[in-house]
Design a protein around this motif. Structure first.
Motif, PDB file in Angstrom:
ATOM      1  N   THR A 206       0.744  -1.164   0.229  1.00  0.00           N
ATOM      2  CA  THR A 206      -0.048  -0.402   0.431  1.00  0.00           C
ATOM      3  C   THR A 206       0.762   1.510  -0.349  1.00  0.00           C
ATOM      4  OG1 THR A 206      -0.390  -0.154   2.343  1.00  0.00           O
ATOM      5  CG2 THR A 206      -1.941  -1.659   1.487  1.00  0.00           C
ATOM      6  N   GLU A 207       2.414   1.318   0.474  1.00  0.00           N
ATOM      7  CA  GLU A 207       2.899   2.826   0.817  1.00  0.00           C
ATOM      8  C   GLU A 207       4.152   2.369  -0.426  1.00  0.00           C
ATOM      9  OE1 GLU A 207       1.275   4.725   2.792  1.00  0.00           O
ATOM     10  OE2 GLU A 207       0.013   2.944   2.960  1.00  0.00           O
ATOM     11  N   GLU A 208       4.273   1.226  -0.848  1.00  0.00           N
ATOM     12  CA  GLU A 208       5.170   1.484  -1.302  1.00  0.00           C
ATOM     13  C   GLU A 208       5.060   1.441  -2.931  1.00  0.00           C
ATOM     14  OE1 GLU A 208       9.945  -0.639  -2.769  1.00  0.00           O
ATOM     15  OE2 GLU A 208       8.857  -1.231  -0.707  1.00  0.00           O
ATOM     16  N   ALA A 271      -4.621   7.902  -1.045  1.00  0.00           N
ATOM     17  CA  ALA A 271      -5.543   7.152  -0.102  1.00  0.00           C
ATOM     18  C   ALA A 271      -5.432   6.914   1.116  1.00  0.00           C
ATOM     19  CB  ALA A 271      -5.613   5.351  -0.651  1.00  0.00           C
ATOM     20  N   GLU A 272      -5.422   6.604   2.229  1.00  0.00           N
ATOM     21  CA  GLU A 272      -5.169   6.372   3.894  1.00  0.00           C
ATOM     22  C   GLU A 272      -5.655   4.536   3.782  1.00  0.00           C
ATOM     23  OE1 GLU A 272      -6.525   8.977   6.829  1.00  0.00           O
ATOM     24  OE2 GLU A 272      -7.329  10.864   5.728  1.00  0.00           O
ATOM     25  N   ILE A 337       3.009  12.576   2.143  1.00  0.00           N
ATOM     26  CA  ILE A 337       2.076  13.062   3.814  1.00  0.00           C
ATOM     27  C   ILE A 337       1.176  11.844   4.287  1.00  0.00           C
ATOM     28  CG2 ILE A 337       0.764  14.461   4.652  1.00  0.00           C
ATOM     29  CD1 ILE A 337       1.167  17.097   3.061  1.00  0.00           C
ATOM     30  N   LEU A 338       0.618  11.337   3.716  1.00  0.00           N
ATOM     31  CA  LEU A 338      -0.362   9.958   3.614  1.00  0.00           C
ATOM     32  C   LEU A 338       0.934   9.206   3.940  1.00  0.00           C
ATOM     33  CD1 LEU A 338      -2.964  11.018   1.344  1.00  0.00           C
ATOM     34  CD2 LEU A 338      -3.292  10.731   3.560  1.00  0.00           C
ATOM     35  N   LYS A 339       2.108   8.764   3.333  1.00  0.00           N
ATOM     36  CA  LYS A 339       2.445   7.573   3.262  1.00  0.00           C
ATOM     37  C   LYS A 339       2.643   7.628   5.356  1.00  0.00           C
ATOM     38  CE  LYS A 339       6.563   5.162   2.146  1.00  0.00           C
ATOM     39  NZ  LYS A 339       7.825   5.018   0.890  1.00  0.00           N
ATOM     40  N   ILE A 340       3.133   8.625   5.348  1.00  0.00           N
ATOM     41  CA  ILE A 340       3.915   9.182   7.078  1.00  0.00           C
ATOM     42  C   ILE A 340       2.559   8.619   8.293  1.00  0.00           C
ATOM     43  CG2 ILE A 340       4.153  10.677   8.685  1.00  0.00           C
ATOM     44  CD1 ILE A 340       6.276  12.127   6.705  1.00  0.00           C
ATOM     45  N   LYS A 341       1.688   8.968   7.184  1.00  0.00           N
ATOM     46  CA  LYS A 341       0.456   9.289   8.412  1.00  0.00           C
ATOM     47  C   LYS A 341       0.275   7.591   8.616  1.00  0.00           C
ATOM     48  CE  LYS A 341      -4.728  10.439   8.824  1.00  0.00           C
ATOM     49  NZ  LYS A 341      -5.503  11.644   8.937  1.00  0.00           N
ATOM     50  N   ASN A 342       0.203   6.464   7.428  1.00  0.00           N
ATOM     51  CA  ASN A 342      -0.444   5.106   7.200  1.00  0.00           C
ATOM     52  C   ASN A 342       1.151   4.315   7.717  1.00  0.00           C
ATOM     53  OD1 ASN A 342      -2.617   5.954   5.922  1.00  0.00           O
ATOM     54  ND2 ASN A 342      -1.615   5.801   3.719  1.00  0.00           N
ATOM     55  N   ASP A 344       2.667   5.006   9.996  1.00  0.00           N
ATOM     56  CA  ASP A 344       2.305   5.253  11.923  1.00  0.00           C
ATOM     57  C   ASP A 344       0.644   4.138  12.612  1.00  0.00           C
ATOM     58  OD1 ASP A 344       2.031   6.519  14.765  1.00  0.00           O
ATOM     59  OD2 ASP A 344       0.439   7.364  13.744  1.00  0.00           O
ATOM     60  N   TYR A 345      -0.665   4.787  11.542  1.00  0.00           N
ATOM     61  CA  TYR A 345      -1.549   3.871  11.532  1.00  0.00           C
ATOM     62  C   TYR A 345      -1.540   2.390  11.487  1.00  0.00           C
ATOM     63  CZ  TYR A 345      -6.456   2.218  10.668  1.00  0.00           C
ATOM     64  OH  TYR A 345      -7.382   1.273  10.685  1.00  0.00           O
ATOM     65  N   TYR A 346      -0.804   1.347  10.674  1.00  0.00           N
ATOM     66  CA  TYR A 346       0.526   0.775  10.480  1.00  0.00           C
ATOM     67  C   TYR A 346       0.899  -0.059  12.251  1.00  0.00           C
ATOM     68  CZ  TYR A 346      -0.203  -1.142   5.378  1.00  0.00           C
ATOM     69  OH  TYR A 346      -1.098  -1.456   4.616  1.00  0.00           O
ATOM     70  N   SER A 347       1.787   0.876  12.634  1.00  0.00           N
ATOM     71  CA  SER A 347       2.358   0.589  13.697  1.00  0.00           C
ATOM     72  C   SER A 347       1.627   1.174  14.721  1.00  0.00           C
ATOM     73  CB  SER A 347       3.705   1.481  13.851  1.00  0.00           C
ATOM     74  OG  SER A 347       2.613   2.611  14.325  1.00  0.00           O
ATOM     75  N   LYS A 348       0.365   0.828  15.108  1.00  0.00           N
ATOM     76  CA  LYS A 348      -0.276   1.390  15.801  1.00  0.00           C
ATOM     77  C   LYS A 348      -1.456  -0.082  16.272  1.00  0.00           C
ATOM     78  CE  LYS A 348      -0.521   6.634  16.608  1.00  0.00           C
ATOM     79  NZ  LYS A 348      -1.204   7.907  15.978  1.00  0.00           N
ATOM     80  N   HIS A 349      -1.781   0.122  14.561  1.00  0.00           N
ATOM     81  CA  HIS A 349      -2.700  -0.978  14.427  1.00  0.00           C
ATOM     82  C   HIS A 349      -2.267  -2.474  14.306  1.00  0.00           C
ATOM     83  CE1 HIS A 349      -5.177   2.255  14.597  1.00  0.00           C
ATOM     84  NE2 HIS A 349      -5.768   1.803  14.733  1.00  0.00           N
ATOM     85  N   ARG A 350      -0.994  -2.785  13.826  1.00  0.00           N
ATOM     86  CA  ARG A 350      -0.967  -4.290  13.597  1.00  0.00           C
ATOM     87  C   ARG A 350      -0.288  -5.206  14.289  1.00  0.00           C
ATOM     88  NH1 ARG A 350       3.621  -5.745  10.132  1.00  0.00           N
ATOM     89  NH2 ARG A 350       1.626  -7.773   9.334  1.00  0.00           N
ATOM     90  N   ARG A 351      -0.583  -6.357  14.338  1.00  0.00           N
ATOM     91  CA  ARG A 351      -0.587  -7.079  15.110  1.00  0.00           C
ATOM     92  C   ARG A 351       1.082  -7.802  15.799  1.00  0.00           C
ATOM     93  NH1 ARG A 351      -2.813 -12.590  12.348  1.00  0.00           N
ATOM     94  NH2 ARG A 351      -2.951 -11.296  11.103  1.00  0.00           N
TER      95      ARG A 351
END
Length: 351
Positions: A206-208, A271-272, A337-342, A344-351
Motif C-alpha cells: 500500500t505504501e510502496e 489514500a489513507e 504526507i499520507l505515507k507517513i500517516k499510514n 503510523d497507523y500500521y505501527s499502532k494497529h498491526r499485530r
C-alpha cells in the motif's frame, strides 16, 4: 482503437506472498484495483443459509453487494482477481462474472483446495477470463488462471522466493497477448529487495508499490525527477486505480479470526489506510457505503484529491497527472504526507 482502449481501462496488479517471505511469517494477498468504477466501498456480509460471513471490496454502486472484488471469510480464505485477456477460447458473449463468482466462493470455500473443487464442480460456462489469487489459514496460496471451461493452477509452494505476481494476462495463455507486462515487471523489480530480505509487509504494497511511479521499461522513477506533468501510462497506480488491498493471513498456530484486510481505498497514491476484519463493527464506517450516495467517506476524500492530481478534462488531458501534488522537494505532496500517516497507523494497529 475502441477495443484496445476498453482493454486498457480494465486491469489490476496483484501478488501472493508466502509466509516465509514476509516479516512476520504471515502470507499476504494483494490487489491494486484498476476499474472504471471510481468509487469503492468495503462491506461485511453476514453468514446465511449455511454460508460463511465475509468482508469484501465492492463498487459503491453495487447496493446489494452481489460482486465482490477482493475479500476474505471467517475461515481465513481470501480471494481476489485480475482480468486476463489471453485465455478465452470460445464465443460465449455474456462474460465478466468474476465478482459474482468470488462472492459465491467467499461464502463456501475454506481452503485453496476447496476453491479448486469449487471451480471443477461449478456450472459451466463460468463466464470469466481471469487470474484468481487465493490464500487460506493453512498457509497455502495459488493463482488459478481460469476461462469458461478450464483452469491452470500455479502453486505458491513452487514460486521462486515465495512470491507470485499477476497483472492482466495469464502465464498459461496465448503468448504476447493481454495487458500489464510492464506493470508486472514494475512489481517484480520493486519487490526484489524485499524478497531477498524476507521483510515484505502489507505496507510494502500500500505504501510502496501502490504509490510508485517506477517504470521498468524506461528505467525511471518520475516521483524522483522533479517534473510536474507526467503521462499516466504503465505505472502500477493509474488514473483508474480505485483501491489497494492486502489480506494478511495467519502464521502457523494462529487462529483464522486474526486474518486482516488492509485497505487504501480510492486512488491509492492519495489514500489513507484502514484495517478491516470480519465480525460486528469489524469494518470501519468510513470504508463502508454510509453516505447518501452509497459512497465510502474515505474513498470520496481520496477521489477528491485525485481530481486535483488529474485536473485537465479537455481533449486528452486526462492522460496527464500533476505529480508535484503527490511528490515534491518540500515533502508536502499528498502521497508523501499520507505515507507517513499510514505507516503510523500500521505501527499502532498491526499485530
Amino acid at each position: 482503437m475502441i477495443l484496445s482502449f476498453g482493454i486498457e481501462m480494465l486491469g489490476c496488479t496483484s501478488a501472493i506472498v508466502a509466509g516465509y517471505a514476509t516479516r512476520d511469517g504471515r502470507p499476504l494477498l494483494w490487489k491494486h484495483r484498476d476499474t472504471g468504477e471510481e468509487n469503492n466501498k468495503v462491506e461485511r456480509i453476514e453468514a446465511r443459509n449455511g454460508s460463511m460471513e465475509y468482508i469484501a471490496l465492492y463498487n459503491a454502486s453495487d447496493k446489494d453487494c452481489r460482486e465482490a472484488w477482493m475479500g476474505y471469510n471467517t475461515a481465513g480464505f481470501a480471494i481476489m482477481n485480475t482480468a486476463s485477456y489471453n485465455l478465452k477460447d470460445d464465443d460465449v458473449k455474456e462474460m465478466d462474472k468474476e465478482g459474482v463468482l468470488m462472492a459465491e466462493a467467499l461464502g463456501v470455500c475454506r481452503t485453496v483446495d476447496d476453491f479448486e473443487r469449487f471451480l471443477i464442480n461449478h456450472k459451466k460456462p463460468l463466464r470469466v477470463e481471469a487470474n484468481f489469487g487465493v490464500i487460506d489459514a493453512l498457509g497455502n496460496g495459488a493463482y488459478f488462471e481460469v476461462n469458461n471451461h478450464s483452469y491452470t493452477k500455479f502453486d505458491l509452494k513452487d514460486a521462486p522466493g515465495g512470491v507470485l505476481v499477476r497483472t492482466n494476462y495469464s502465464h498459461s495463455g496465448r503468448v504476447d497477448e493481454g495487458m500489464g507486462y510492464i506493470r508486472e515487471k514494475n512489481a517484480e523489480v520493486l519487490l526484489a529487495p524485499h524478497i531477498l530480505a524476507h521483510d515484505i509487509t502489507p505496507a510494502t504494497f500500500t505504501e510502496e508499490l501502490s504509490r510508485s511511479f517506477y517504470h521498468s521499461l524506461l528505467g525511471t522513477d518520475t516521483s524522483l525527477g522533479g517534473e510536474r506533468w507526467v503521462i499516466d501510462r504503465d505505472y502500477i497506480p493509474r488514473r483508474i486505480s480505485t483501491a489497494s488491498c492486502v489480506v494478511e493471513g495467519v502464521a502457523p498456530g494462529e487462529d483464522a479470526s486474526l486474518t486482516t484486510m488492509w485497505v487504501a481505498i480510492g486512488y491509492p497514491p492519495c489514500a489513507e489506510v484502514r484495517m478491516a476484519r470480519t465480525g460486528e463493527d469489524g469494518v470501519p464506517a468510513e470504508l463502508r457505503g454510509t453516505l447518501p450516495s452509497g459512497h465510502s467517506p474515505l474513498c470520496d476524500e481520496a477521489v477528491e484529491r485525485k481530481h486535483l492530481v488529474f485536473p485537465i478534462t479537455r481533449g486528452s488531458g486526462s492522460n496527464y497527472l500533476d505529480i508535484s501534488l503527490l511528490f515534491n522537494a518540500q515533502g508536502t505532496g499528498y502521497s508523501q504526507i499520507l505515507k507517513i500517516k499510514n505507516l503510523d497507523y500500521y505501527s499502532k494497529h498491526r499485530r
